[in-house]
Motif scaffolding. Structure first.
Motif, PDB file in Angstrom:
ATOM      1  N   ILE A  86     -51.379   3.156  57.162  1.00  0.00           N
ATOM      2  CA  ILE A  86     -52.812   2.911  56.981  1.00  0.00           C
ATOM      3  C   ILE A  86     -53.257   3.293  55.568  1.00  0.00           C
ATOM      4  N   GLY A  87     -52.841   4.450  55.094  1.00  0.00           N
ATOM      5  CA  GLY A  87     -53.193   4.850  53.733  1.00  0.00           C
ATOM      6  C   GLY A  87     -52.636   3.874  52.712  1.00  0.00           C
ATOM      7  N   LYS A  88     -51.412   3.455  52.913  1.00  0.00           N
ATOM      8  CA  LYS A  88     -50.777   2.501  52.000  1.00  0.00           C
ATOM      9  C   LYS A  88     -51.536   1.183  51.987  1.00  0.00           C
ATOM     10  N   SER A  89     -51.990   0.708  53.144  1.00  0.00           N
ATOM     11  CA  SER A  89     -52.721  -0.565  53.170  1.00  0.00           C
ATOM     12  C   SER A  89     -54.076  -0.448  52.475  1.00  0.00           C
ATOM     13  N   LEU A  90     -54.733   0.704  52.580  1.00  0.00           N
ATOM     14  CA  LEU A  90     -55.982   0.904  51.840  1.00  0.00           C
ATOM     15  C   LEU A  90     -55.722   0.864  50.338  1.00  0.00           C
ATOM     16  N   ILE A  91     -54.649   1.515  49.900  1.00  0.00           N
ATOM     17  CA  ILE A  91     -54.312   1.508  48.476  1.00  0.00           C
ATOM     18  C   ILE A  91     -53.966   0.096  48.017  1.00  0.00           C
ATOM     19  N   GLN A  92     -53.225  -0.648  48.818  1.00  0.00           N
ATOM     20  CA  GLN A  92     -52.891  -2.025  48.444  1.00  0.00           C
ATOM     21  C   GLN A  92     -54.149  -2.866  48.272  1.00  0.00           C
ATOM     22  N   PRO A  99     -55.753  -2.948  39.447  1.00  0.00           N
ATOM     23  CA  PRO A  99     -54.295  -2.859  39.371  1.00  0.00           C
ATOM     24  C   PRO A  99     -53.782  -1.606  38.657  1.00  0.00           C
ATOM     25  N   ASN A 100     -54.607  -0.974  37.844  1.00  0.00           N
ATOM     26  CA  ASN A 100     -54.230   0.264  37.167  1.00  0.00           C
ATOM     27  C   ASN A 100     -54.922   1.457  37.824  1.00  0.00           C
ATOM     28  N   LEU A 101     -55.000   1.426  39.130  1.00  0.00           N
ATOM     29  CA  LEU A 101     -55.680   2.443  39.922  1.00  0.00           C
ATOM     30  C   LEU A 101     -55.224   3.848  39.535  1.00  0.00           C
ATOM     31  N   THR A 102     -56.192   4.747  39.419  1.00  0.00           N
ATOM     32  CA  THR A 102     -55.896   6.153  39.166  1.00  0.00           C
ATOM     33  C   THR A 102     -56.426   6.984  40.319  1.00  0.00           C
ATOM     34  N   THR A 103     -55.907   8.188  40.455  1.00  0.00           N
ATOM     35  CA  THR A 103     -56.391   9.130  41.455  1.00  0.00           C
ATOM     36  C   THR A 103     -55.956  10.526  41.034  1.00  0.00           C
ATOM     37  N   ASP A 104     -56.468  11.506  41.713  1.00  0.00           N
ATOM     38  CA  ASP A 104     -56.079  12.898  41.529  1.00  0.00           C
ATOM     39  C   ASP A 104     -55.684  13.445  42.889  1.00  0.00           C
ATOM     40  N   VAL A 105     -54.736  14.371  42.901  1.00  0.00           N
ATOM     41  CA  VAL A 105     -54.311  14.990  44.148  1.00  0.00           C
ATOM     42  C   VAL A 105     -54.172  16.487  43.908  1.00  0.00           C
ATOM     43  N   ASN A 106     -54.577  17.272  44.887  1.00  0.00           N
ATOM     44  CA  ASN A 106     -54.396  18.720  44.780  1.00  0.00           C
ATOM     45  C   ASN A 106     -52.914  19.039  44.652  1.00  0.00           C
ATOM     46  N   PHE A 115     -46.359  11.257  48.903  1.00  0.00           N
ATOM     47  CA  PHE A 115     -46.799   9.931  49.360  1.00  0.00           C
ATOM     48  C   PHE A 115     -47.167   9.053  48.174  1.00  0.00           C
ATOM     49  N   TYR A 116     -48.029   9.555  47.293  1.00  0.00           N
ATOM     50  CA  TYR A 116     -48.472   8.756  46.147  1.00  0.00           C
ATOM     51  C   TYR A 116     -47.298   8.366  45.250  1.00  0.00           C
ATOM     52  N   GLU A 117     -46.410   9.294  44.985  1.00  0.00           N
ATOM     53  CA  GLU A 117     -45.275   8.989  44.121  1.00  0.00           C
ATOM     54  C   GLU A 117     -44.330   7.985  44.788  1.00  0.00           C
ATOM     55  N   ALA A 118     -44.162   8.079  46.092  1.00  0.00           N
ATOM     56  CA  ALA A 118     -43.274   7.160  46.809  1.00  0.00           C
ATOM     57  C   ALA A 118     -43.788   5.722  46.795  1.00  0.00           C
ATOM     58  N   ILE A 119     -45.102   5.543  46.721  1.00  0.00           N
ATOM     59  CA  ILE A 119     -45.631   4.171  46.745  1.00  0.00           C
ATOM     60  C   ILE A 119     -45.933   3.632  45.351  1.00  0.00           C
ATOM     61  N   GLY A 120     -45.576   4.391  44.312  1.00  0.00           N
ATOM     62  CA  GLY A 120     -45.668   3.817  42.977  1.00  0.00           C
ATOM     63  C   GLY A 120     -46.612   4.476  41.998  1.00  0.00           C
ATOM     64  N   PHE A 121     -47.130   5.632  42.305  1.00  0.00           N
ATOM     65  CA  PHE A 121     -47.975   6.343  41.345  1.00  0.00           C
ATOM     66  C   PHE A 121     -47.103   7.239  40.476  1.00  0.00           C
ATOM     67  N   ARG A 142     -51.525   7.669  38.066  1.00  0.00           N
ATOM     68  CA  ARG A 142     -51.872   6.277  37.793  1.00  0.00           C
ATOM     69  C   ARG A 142     -50.825   5.396  38.451  1.00  0.00           C
ATOM     70  N   TYR A 143     -51.288   4.283  39.016  1.00  0.00           N
ATOM     71  CA  TYR A 143     -50.354   3.375  39.650  1.00  0.00           C
ATOM     72  C   TYR A 143     -49.534   2.669  38.571  1.00  0.00           C
ATOM     73  N   ARG A 144     -48.233   2.624  38.774  1.00  0.00           N
ATOM     74  CA  ARG A 144     -47.336   1.926  37.849  1.00  0.00           C
ATOM     75  C   ARG A 144     -47.381   0.440  38.178  1.00  0.00           C
ATOM     76  N   SER A 145     -48.072  -0.305  37.385  1.00  0.00           N
ATOM     77  CA  SER A 145     -48.154  -1.749  37.640  1.00  0.00           C
ATOM     78  C   SER A 145     -46.844  -2.411  37.254  1.00  0.00           C
ATOM     79  N   ALA A 146     -46.662  -3.617  37.713  1.00  0.00           N
ATOM     80  CA  ALA A 146     -45.454  -4.373  37.407  1.00  0.00           C
ATOM     81  C   ALA A 146     -45.354  -4.653  35.906  1.00  0.00           C
ATOM     82  N   ASN A 147     -46.491  -4.592  35.228  1.00  0.00           N
ATOM     83  CA  ASN A 147     -46.519  -4.874  33.782  1.00  0.00           C
ATOM     84  C   ASN A 147     -46.245  -3.639  32.938  1.00  0.00           C
ATOM     85  N   GLY A 148     -45.980  -2.531  33.554  1.00  0.00           N
ATOM     86  CA  GLY A 148     -45.699  -1.366  32.742  1.00  0.00           C
ATOM     87  C   GLY A 148     -46.220  -0.152  33.349  1.00  0.00           C
TER      88      GLY A 148
END
Length: 148
Positions: A86-92, A99-106, A115-121, A142-148
């Motif tokens: 569910i969290g992954k689908s919200l992020i998608q 596409p260059n989504l950023t976030t912060d995590v404690n 979780f964030y690192e496993a899905i591409g942050f 920051r999400y690692r986009s396919a472009n870099g």
């Protein structure tokens, strides 16, 4: 099975309860005083904004996300729904608009960080305090986009 939709005023009590259950399950590092203060802030803030909600087939909220100009300020999934995508689908869904989504995590929330690192942050920095100046270090991502 779940859908994603925007919140309405009728969803706010459920959203706050999701936040509470998720924080209680994942934020044991908070002092009781800070937990209470943050609860009051969230309870006042949620009704003033629009959230993205993941809802079940009965339109019951399961998770919430708050986006602000390409930054994911909040992602909280009801602990009963952890590990179900569910969290992954919200992020998608967020990545479509940002596409260059950023976030912060404690930093102390090791499960969320993994979780964030496993899905591409990727990590872009660290702060000693949270956004309200409390002594809870944040990892900036920051999400690692396919472009870099």
């Amino acid at each position: 099975m779940h859908n994603i939709r925007l919140s309405t005023s009728k969803d706010m009590a459920a959203a706050v309860e999701i936040w509470r259950r998720a924080v209680d399950a994942t934020h044991a590092f908070l002092t009781p005083e800070d937990r209470a203060a943050i609860d009051a802030e969230v309870s006042a803030f949620f009704p003033q904004t629009t959230l993205h909600l993941a809802v079940d087939q009965n339109d019951t909220p399961l998770a919430l996300m708050y986006l602000d100009n390409g930054h994911m300020e909040a992602l909280f999934v009801d602990p009963a729904c952890h590990g179900k995508g569910i969290g992954k689908s919200l992020i998608q869904a967020a990545l479509v608009a940002a596409p260059n989504l950023t976030t912060d995590v404690n930093e102390q929330n090791l499960g969320a960080l993994a979780f964030y690192e496993a899905i591409g942050f990727e990590r872009t920095g660290r702060s000693e305090c949270d956004g309200q100046g409390r002594p809870y270090p944040l990892i900036h991502l920051r999400y690692r986009s396919a472009n870099g």
